[in-house]
Design a protein around this motif. Structure first.
Motif, PDB file in Angstrom:
ATOM      1  N   PRO A  35       0.839  -1.197   0.000  1.00 22.32           N
ATOM      2  CA  PRO A  35       0.000   0.000   0.000  1.00 22.32           C
ATOM      3  C   PRO A  35       0.876   1.250   0.000  1.00 22.32           C
ATOM      4  N   GLY A  36       0.434   2.260  -0.752  1.00 25.60           N
ATOM      5  CA  GLY A  36       1.179   3.508  -0.855  1.00 25.60           C
ATOM      6  C   GLY A  36       2.112   3.555  -2.046  1.00 25.60           C
ATOM      7  N   THR A  37       2.137   2.483  -2.837  1.00 22.10           N
ATOM      8  CA  THR A  37       3.011   2.433  -4.008  1.00 22.10           C
ATOM      9  C   THR A  37       2.428   3.269  -5.143  1.00 22.10           C
ATOM     10  N   PRO A  38       3.177   4.248  -5.673  1.00 20.36           N
ATOM     11  CA  PRO A  38       2.696   5.002  -6.831  1.00 20.36           C
ATOM     12  C   PRO A  38       2.833   4.152  -8.094  1.00 20.36           C
ATOM     13  N   VAL A  39       1.807   4.206  -8.950  1.00 20.56           N
ATOM     14  CA  VAL A  39       1.790   3.410 -10.175  1.00 20.56           C
ATOM     15  C   VAL A  39       1.211   4.221 -11.337  1.00 20.56           C
ATOM     16  N   ASP A  40       1.617   3.841 -12.536  1.00 22.69           N
ATOM     17  CA  ASP A  40       0.956   4.311 -13.750  1.00 22.69           C
ATOM     18  C   ASP A  40       0.027   3.200 -14.185  1.00 22.69           C
ATOM     19  N   VAL A  41      -1.240   3.546 -14.467  1.00 26.15           N
ATOM     20  CA  VAL A  41      -2.249   2.564 -14.844  1.00 26.15           C
ATOM     21  C   VAL A  41      -2.791   2.919 -16.220  1.00 26.15           C
ATOM     22  N   LYS A  42      -2.889   1.913 -17.082  1.00 28.16           N
ATOM     23  CA  LYS A  42      -3.554   2.073 -18.380  1.00 28.16           C
ATOM     24  C   LYS A  42      -4.759   1.144 -18.364  1.00 28.16           C
ATOM     25  N   PHE A  43      -5.882   1.650 -18.827  1.00 26.23           N
ATOM     26  CA  PHE A  43      -7.113   0.864 -18.825  1.00 26.23           C
ATOM     27  C   PHE A  43      -7.329   0.197 -20.175  1.00 26.23           C
ATOM     28  N   GLU A  50      -1.963   6.564 -23.171  1.00 30.26           N
ATOM     29  CA  GLU A  50      -2.863   7.195 -22.197  1.00 30.26           C
ATOM     30  C   GLU A  50      -2.882   6.390 -20.905  1.00 30.26           C
ATOM     31  N   ASN A  51      -2.142   6.869 -19.895  1.00 27.71           N
ATOM     32  CA  ASN A  51      -2.179   6.215 -18.594  1.00 27.71           C
ATOM     33  C   ASN A  51      -2.334   7.274 -17.510  1.00 27.71           C
ATOM     34  N   ILE A  52      -2.657   6.813 -16.311  1.00 29.09           N
ATOM     35  CA  ILE A  52      -2.963   7.712 -15.196  1.00 29.09           C
ATOM     36  C   ILE A  52      -2.050   7.364 -14.029  1.00 29.09           C
ATOM     37  N   ARG A  53      -1.525   8.371 -13.365  1.00 33.84           N
ATOM     38  CA  ARG A  53      -0.702   8.167 -12.165  1.00 33.84           C
ATOM     39  C   ARG A  53      -1.631   8.098 -10.957  1.00 33.84           C
ATOM     40  N   LEU A  54      -1.565   6.975 -10.235  1.00 33.70           N
ATOM     41  CA  LEU A  54      -2.373   6.745  -9.044  1.00 33.70           C
ATOM     42  C   LEU A  54      -1.479   6.189  -7.939  1.00 33.70           C
ATOM     43  N   VAL A  55      -2.037   6.065  -6.746  1.00 31.89           N
ATOM     44  CA  VAL A  55      -1.330   5.424  -5.634  1.00 31.89           C
ATOM     45  C   VAL A  55      -2.159   4.224  -5.176  1.00 31.89           C
ATOM     46  N   PHE A  56      -1.559   3.032  -5.216  1.00 33.28           N
ATOM     47  CA  PHE A  56      -2.240   1.802  -4.812  1.00 33.28           C
ATOM     48  C   PHE A  56      -2.484   1.821  -3.304  1.00 33.28           C
ATOM     49  N   THR A  57      -3.707   1.414  -2.888  1.00 32.11           N
ATOM     50  CA  THR A  57      -3.994   1.328  -1.457  1.00 32.11           C
ATOM     51  C   THR A  57      -4.311  -0.095  -1.012  1.00 32.11           C
ATOM     52  N   CYS A  58      -5.168  -0.820  -1.770  1.00 29.95           N
ATOM     53  CA  CYS A  58      -5.492  -2.189  -1.355  1.00 29.95           C
ATOM     54  C   CYS A  58      -6.162  -2.948  -2.493  1.00 29.95           C
ATOM     55  N   CYS A  64     -12.544  -8.657  -6.656  1.00 30.13           N
ATOM     56  CA  CYS A  64     -11.539  -8.551  -7.720  1.00 30.13           C
ATOM     57  C   CYS A  64     -11.432  -7.101  -8.201  1.00 30.13           C
ATOM     58  N   CYS A  65     -11.311  -6.192  -7.233  1.00 28.52           N
ATOM     59  CA  CYS A  65     -11.165  -4.761  -7.491  1.00 28.52           C
ATOM     60  C   CYS A  65     -10.004  -4.220  -6.663  1.00 28.52           C
ATOM     61  N   ALA A  66      -9.327  -3.225  -7.227  1.00 33.34           N
ATOM     62  CA  ALA A  66      -8.233  -2.584  -6.505  1.00 33.34           C
ATOM     63  C   ALA A  66      -8.630  -1.157  -6.177  1.00 33.34           C
ATOM     64  N   GLN A  67      -8.202  -0.677  -5.014  1.00 31.03           N
ATOM     65  CA  GLN A  67      -8.451   0.708  -4.643  1.00 31.03           C
ATOM     66  C   GLN A  67      -7.157   1.491  -4.815  1.00 31.03           C
ATOM     67  N   PHE A  68      -7.302   2.671  -5.402  1.00 30.44           N
ATOM     68  CA  PHE A  68      -6.184   3.584  -5.600  1.00 30.44           C
ATOM     69  C   PHE A  68      -6.610   4.954  -5.103  1.00 30.44           C
ATOM     70  N   PHE A  69      -5.633   5.791  -4.776  1.00 30.90           N
ATOM     71  CA  PHE A  69      -5.906   7.197  -4.503  1.00 30.90           C
ATOM     72  C   PHE A  69      -5.555   7.992  -5.746  1.00 30.90           C
ATOM     73  N   ASP A  70      -6.398   8.969  -6.038  1.00 32.82           N
ATOM     74  CA  ASP A  70      -6.213   9.851  -7.185  1.00 32.82           C
ATOM     75  C   ASP A  70      -6.186  11.285  -6.675  1.00 32.82           C
ATOM     76  N   ARG A  71      -5.587  12.165  -7.449  1.00 33.20           N
ATOM     77  CA  ARG A  71      -5.606  13.586  -7.087  1.00 33.20           C
ATOM     78  C   ARG A  71      -7.002  14.146  -7.297  1.00 33.20           C
ATOM     79  N   ILE A  72      -7.387  15.106  -6.475  1.00 29.60           N
ATOM     80  CA  ILE A  72      -8.646  15.804  -6.706  1.00 29.60           C
ATOM     81  C   ILE A  72      -8.382  16.787  -7.844  1.00 29.60           C
ATOM     82  N   PRO A  73      -9.153  16.686  -8.941  1.00 30.96           N
ATOM     83  CA  PRO A  73      -8.891  17.517 -10.118  1.00 30.96           C
ATOM     84  C   PRO A  73      -8.863  19.013  -9.815  1.00 30.96           C
TER      85      PRO A  73
END
Length: 98
Positions: A35-43, A50-58, A64-73
């Motif tokens: 948890p807390g690992t920053p990742v680039d995610v492509k859907f 086109e990928n998004i920078r997120l932080v993995f939480t759990c 079968c879902c992952a939770q990430f933190f995203d910046r508030i736009p």
């Protein structure tokens, strides 16, 4: 016990079994990620660049879902908005080294 009762019990037991994440390599990587690992995610279905920078939480292995933190736009605030993403929708995941 009748054949009908046996079938009903089997079906009831099957619906109560917990599902485990097993979508392939993405799930395996997320299971081991801290948890807390920053990742680039492509859907799946998005352009290759086109990928998004997120932080993995759990990882929720039952759903079968992952939770990430995203910046508030448009605020510049750190990663504080949680998002849930189905593992099967993730086509690419890269750990970002500081």
């Amino acid at each position: 016990m009748s054949l009908f009762e046996d079938q009903v019990n089997v079906e009831f037991e099957d619906t109560n079994k917990k599902r485990k994440c097993n979508c392939g390599c993405i799930c395996n990587v997320l299971k081991k990620m801290e948890p807390g690992t920053p990742v680039d995610v492509k859907f799946s279905g998005t352009p290759a660049d086109e990928n998004i920078r997120l932080v993995f939480t759990c990882l929720d292995e039952e759903e079968c879902c992952a939770q990430f933190f995203d910046r508030i736009p448009n605020t510049g605030q750190p990663f504080v908005e949680p998002v849930w993403i189905p593992c099967e929708k993730i086509a690419f995941l890269r750990e970002v080294k500081p």
